[in-house]
Design an enzyme around this catalytic site. Structure first.
Site, PDB file in Angstrom:
ATOM      1  N   HIS A   5      46.340  52.119  38.483  1.00 48.59           N
ATOM      2  CA  HIS A   5      45.748  52.079  39.821  1.00 48.59           C
ATOM      3  C   HIS A   5      44.368  52.726  39.867  1.00 48.59           C
ATOM      4  CE1 HIS A   5      50.083  51.854  41.634  1.00 48.59           C
ATOM      5  NE2 HIS A   5      49.722  50.741  41.034  1.00 48.59           N
ATOM      6  N   ARG A  59      57.044  53.418  37.903  1.00 43.95           N
ATOM      7  CA  ARG A  59      56.193  52.247  37.682  1.00 43.95           C
ATOM      8  C   ARG A  59      54.808  52.657  37.190  1.00 43.95           C
ATOM      9  NH1 ARG A  59      56.794  49.009  43.173  1.00 43.95           N
ATOM     10  NH2 ARG A  59      57.002  51.138  43.992  1.00 43.95           N
ATOM     11  N   PHE A  60      54.624  53.922  36.870  1.00 43.69           N
ATOM     12  CA  PHE A  60      53.488  54.429  36.085  1.00 43.69           C
ATOM     13  C   PHE A  60      52.121  54.082  36.681  1.00 43.69           C
ATOM     14  CE2 PHE A  60      56.910  52.729  33.317  1.00 43.69           C
ATOM     15  CZ  PHE A  60      57.591  53.928  33.151  1.00 43.69           C
ATOM     16  N   CYS A  61      52.029  54.074  38.008  1.00 40.20           N
ATOM     17  CA  CYS A  61      50.760  53.726  38.674  1.00 40.20           C
ATOM     18  C   CYS A  61      50.227  52.390  38.164  1.00 40.20           C
ATOM     19  CB  CYS A  61      49.724  54.828  38.476  1.00 40.20           C
ATOM     20  SG  CYS A  61      50.151  56.389  39.262  1.00 40.20           S
ATOM     21  N   ALA A  62      51.144  51.467  37.921  1.00 37.90           N
ATOM     22  CA  ALA A  62      50.773  50.121  37.463  1.00 37.90           C
ATOM     23  C   ALA A  62      51.717  49.117  38.124  1.00 37.90           C
ATOM     24  CB  ALA A  62      50.852  50.031  35.949  1.00 37.90           C
TER      25      ALA A  62
END
Length: 480
Positions: free
Chosen positions: A144, A387-390
């Site tokens: 992100h 969701r790992f900033c993705a």
């Protein structure tokens, strides 16, 4: 979900166990013991270095050395002010040299990669023909931090990556050419140096060539690349690079944006304040050019010195040694997990080559948060879940519910990888031994017996969080 096979990253035979693989460089906390729910204490297996890497011992030593010399910089006449200014500016040059900065590049000390990319987003020039905001081309594989900044003040186009590296590069090239043909060229292509979800990467040279042919520049999110691979702005032709100290074994609050100076010299100053100005009147302001333009306020001298020390220490190790160490750990991790029933390793491209040490997986039948809580509570292993900033990438690949990410670095021992594989095998075969529940959206151990570390200052918070309920008691130890 992704069912791609790792043709470019796995050998024909299963990798040998890596119990005896030693770290490349010592890190602070490498021998830290953590409690398990069964009462044992084990050495913490930090397999979450992609989120924040531990400090190298050399970095901690350097910080201890310079702290007595710390003072204000740039405008102080005192001896320590002059010393601190020299330390800060020397650190700037050291960091620039580590990433192959060109002679006329600017290096701005920021807080982290996110800060750097937001800064650059404010400097992308408007289209000279129309005056409209500059166009930025970005893929949906990005963190992100390399997606959201382009949606403010610029015109962002987000492409979905193709099923292969070759197809994805072709999509980028076609879109860039279309922009030129339509007289709406792109100003910038924003791309990751290595995915924070899978460790996979696109070929930088091909992207730079395609972008430059279309009159666009390239910014590389180097947060997951710079700590793992040698990189050079000059050699690759990349125009801008952003990366973080806390991912480069220097967790002291500094990051970097380095690249072409014309956009940065002309862009709106990122922070308005002292140090960024030549002259101020009540009705007008003359801003500096160069790094000072975007470094208003007192800069993070210690953070810059720490990051420079990390760069020096990483440069002192043969690149082939770092690659061999990480490759052995990653291959064993992928092969070990894929050999287990109900475990799936996440991939973006079937032809990705030379991925860095980031591996994301799911265990069918178990929420990713429960897997992470189990690994911590019953095996002393730290991983990442979610969701790992993705979010766009995980959604496209079919993992909207999230996954589990294990990541390695120069301080990782082979035993930690073997412990993770064995722990996941035990989960698949027998399930967890402790009871787990969800509190405030997080998986925690019910009636968690693990103590809070002495001196952490969390004892009172723990009592407050519990509020007499069993479920809340396990919230804090996993966060220490």
């Amino acid at each position: 979900m992704s069912t791609l096979t790792e043709t470019a990253t796995c050998p024909a035979t299963e990798p040998a166990p890596v119990h005896d693989v030693a770290p490349v460089l010592p890190v602070v906390g490498g021998d830290t013991l953590v409690p398990l729910v069964d009462g044992r204490r084990v050495r913490y297996a930090n397999l979450d270095v992609a989120a924040s890497a531990p400090a190298l011992e050399a970095v901690a030593d350097r910080v201890t050395q310079v702290l007595p010399l710390y003072a204000s910089v740039h405008r102080g006449a005192g001896y320590l002010s002059q010393v601190s200014t020299a330390l800060y500016e020397t650190a700037r040059r050291t960091i620039g040299a580590f990433v192959g900065a060109r002679d006329d590049d600017l290096l701005i000390v920021t807080r982290h990669t996110t800060d750097s990319l937001n800064l650059l987003a404010g400097c992308v020039p408007a289209d000279p023909g129309t005056g409209e905001p500059g166009r930025v081309l970005v893929l949906d594989v990005e963190h992100h931090a390399n997606l959201l900044p382009w949606q403010r003040g610029t015109e962002a186009t987000v492409l979905s990556g193709g099923p292969s590296v070759a197809a994805t590069v072709a999509e980028l090239r076609d879109e860039l050419r279309a922009g030129v043909a339509e007289a709406r060229p792109y100003a910038l292509v924003a791309v990751t140096g290595a995915s924070n979800v899978t460790g996979e990467a696109l070929p930088v040279a091909e992207i730079v060539a395609a972008a430059h042919d279309a009159g666009a520049r390239v910014v590389l999110d180097g947060a997951q690349l710079v700590p793992h691979r040698r990189f050079s702005l000059e050699d690759t032709g990349v125009d801008y690079l952003a990366f973080s100290g806390h991912k480069t074994y220097a967790p002291f609050g500094a990051g970097v944006l380095v690249g072409r100076r014309d956009w940065l010299d002309a862009g709106t100053p990122y922070l308005a304040g002292g140090g960024a100005v030549r002259r101020v009147r009540t009705t007008s302001t003359d801003w500096h050019e160069g790094p000072a333009r975007h470094e208003a306020g007192s800069p993070n001298v210690i953070g810059a010195v720490a990051l420079a020390a990390a760069c020096e220490e990483l440069a002192s190790v043969e690149e082939s040694d770092v690659r061999a160490h990480e490759d052995a750990l990653r291959r064993r991790l992928v092969a070990g997990l894929e050999a287990l029933d109900r475990v799936e390793v996440v991939r973006v491209w079937e032809d990705a080559a030379d991925p860095v040490g980031v591996v994301t997986f799911t265990v069918a039948g178990y929420d990713p948060g429960l897997v992470a809580a189990y690994l911590s509570a019953e095996h002393g292993i730290g991983v990442r879940d979610g969701r790992f900033c993705a979010h766009p990438l995980l959604g496209r690949l079919g993992f909207d519910a999230g996954a589990v990410r294990a990541s390695v670095g120069v301080g990782t021992a082979g035993e930690e990888v073997e412990r993770l594989v064995a722990a996941v095998a035990h989960l698949v075969a027998d399930g967890p031994e402790a009871r787990y529940g969800v509190v405030d959206g997080l998986w925690v151990v019910v009636d968690d017996p693990r103590p809070v570390p002495a001196g952490s200052g969390l004892d009172g918070l723990l009592a407050t969080a519990a509020l007499g309920t069993d479920e809340a008691f396990g919230c804090l130890p996993d966060d220490v």
